[in-house]
Design an enzyme around this catalytic site. Structure first.
Site, PDB file in Angstrom:
ATOM      1  N   TYR A  78       5.449  -6.690  17.215  1.00 32.33           N
ATOM      2  CA  TYR A  78       5.524  -5.851  16.016  1.00 32.33           C
ATOM      3  C   TYR A  78       6.252  -4.544  16.331  1.00 32.33           C
ATOM      4  CZ  TYR A  78       4.058  -2.297  12.676  1.00 32.33           C
ATOM      5  OH  TYR A  78       4.045  -1.243  11.791  1.00 32.33           O
ATOM      6  N   TYR A 135       0.823  -1.214   0.000  1.00 33.41           N
ATOM      7  CA  TYR A 135       0.000   0.000   0.000  1.00 33.41           C
ATOM      8  C   TYR A 135       0.861   1.271   0.000  1.00 33.41           C
ATOM      9  CZ  TYR A 135      -3.183   3.518   2.078  1.00 33.41           C
ATOM     10  OH  TYR A 135      -3.898   4.648   2.364  1.00 33.41           O
TER      11      TYR A 135
END
Length: 328
Positions: free
Chosen positions: A138, A11
């Site tokens: 993460y 993206y």
């Protein structure tokens, strides 16, 4: 310049690659297509399908001047369930990229970091000197890469910039969000508007905010891309710079849903749900440093414009895929 964009089929990476081509740069995209899309790679780029460990050295040997590094896994829940994927796929692969850059004599990198490195902030808006205390693998994997960039700048003279951003939305040039597992609020709400989901769940309605729902900072993907180009110009040898990027003002979950209703003209059913563990009430960036040092400011700060661009992409992307690049 000739620039390597890792994750350039994703993206944000594909939008940045498109902006680089428009600015006259030569672009090589390296992506394994595990989450990216081949047709998102802009026309005019050279495309190499594969992973960083296997292909970065060969890509860098083609006369690369700088690297924009987006390739990463980014699902928080997955990182908690499978932290090994994030330490290996994010941190390990990035260390391999830095070593390949050092061997090839490539001295500039702009890294796609994240506000997740801050965890639950002590105060908002969040400044770059806020404590780095990630609450999931993460965020921890990205914080480790930031630390590695600082060490490579100190030891090897690398010019590095880490851009930490919050909620990215919108679309540009026929490129927008197409995630197999969608976790972002704007595309989820637009999927409800399109009839692809039955409703959107509002997680938490009793936060200490104006309407009781979480407040987040949203930035248009094209504004984010512009910041990457400015950061590339401002890479300084031997320095690791960190910039937060955001609008500096937040929108609540209810405000996002209402704006989506106004933009699409469609009813968007929602249900109230329990809070999710670890969701802070407010996450808003302080972007004063990026404004003063990079000369960057969001040109598209309005929530309705961000959503309108995302909706236009959502309703046309399946019929009109973006033009692809030639393979290497």
């Amino acid at each position: 310049m000739r620039i390597l964009v890792t994750g350039g089929a994703g993206y944000i990476g594909s939008v940045v690659a498109a902006r680089l081509v428009e600015a006259g740069h030569g672009v090589v995209v390296l992506d394994d297509l595990s989450t990216g899309h081949r047709d998102a790679v802009p026309e005019g780029c050279t495309f190499i399908e594969g992973g960083i460990r296997e292909h970065a050295a060969a890509a860098l040997a083609t006369g690369i001047d700088a690297v924009l590094h987006f390739a990463a896994k980014s699902l928080v829940a997955e990182s908690v369930a499978r932290p090994d994927l994030y330490w290996g796929g994010n941190t390990g692969a990035s260390l391999a990229l830095l070593e390949a850059m050092r061997a090839a004599g490539v001295g500039r990198i702009v890294f796609s970091s994240t506000a997740a490195v801050y965890g639950e902030p002590e105060s908002v808006p969040i400044r770059e000197d806020a404590p780095v205390r990630p609450t999931n693998p993460y965020g921890a994997s990205k914080a480790a890469i930031d630390a590695a960039l600082a060490e490579h700048a100190r030891m090897h003279g690398l010019g590095a910039v880490s851009l930490r951003y919050f909620n990215v939305a919108g679309a540009y040039g026929g490129r927008g969000e197409r995630h197999t597992t969608e976790t972002h609020l704007v595309p989820i709400v637009l999927q409800v508007a399109a009839g692809e989901r039955g409703h959107v769940a509002v997680h938490g309605t009793d936060y200490p905010t104006a309407d009781g729902t979480c407040v987040r900072d949203y930035i248009h993907v094209a504004d984010l891309a512009d910041a990457h180009l400015l950061a590339l110009e401002n890479c300084a040898p031997g320095a690791h710079q960190v910039f937060n990027l955001g609008n500096g003002a937040g929108f609540s979950v209810r405000e996002v849903i209402d704006a989506c209703r106004e933009v699409t003209g469609r009813p968007i059913p929602h249900t109230d749900a329990a809070r999710r563990p670890g969701d802070p009430a407010v996450l808003v960036a302080a972007s004063d440093f990026a404004r003063s040092r990079l000369g960057w400011a969001p040109a598209r700060p309005g929530l309705h414009e961000i959503i309108a661009d995302a909706w236009a992409f959502h309703t046309t992307s399946s019929a009109e895929p973006a033009a692809g690049a030639a393979p290497a």
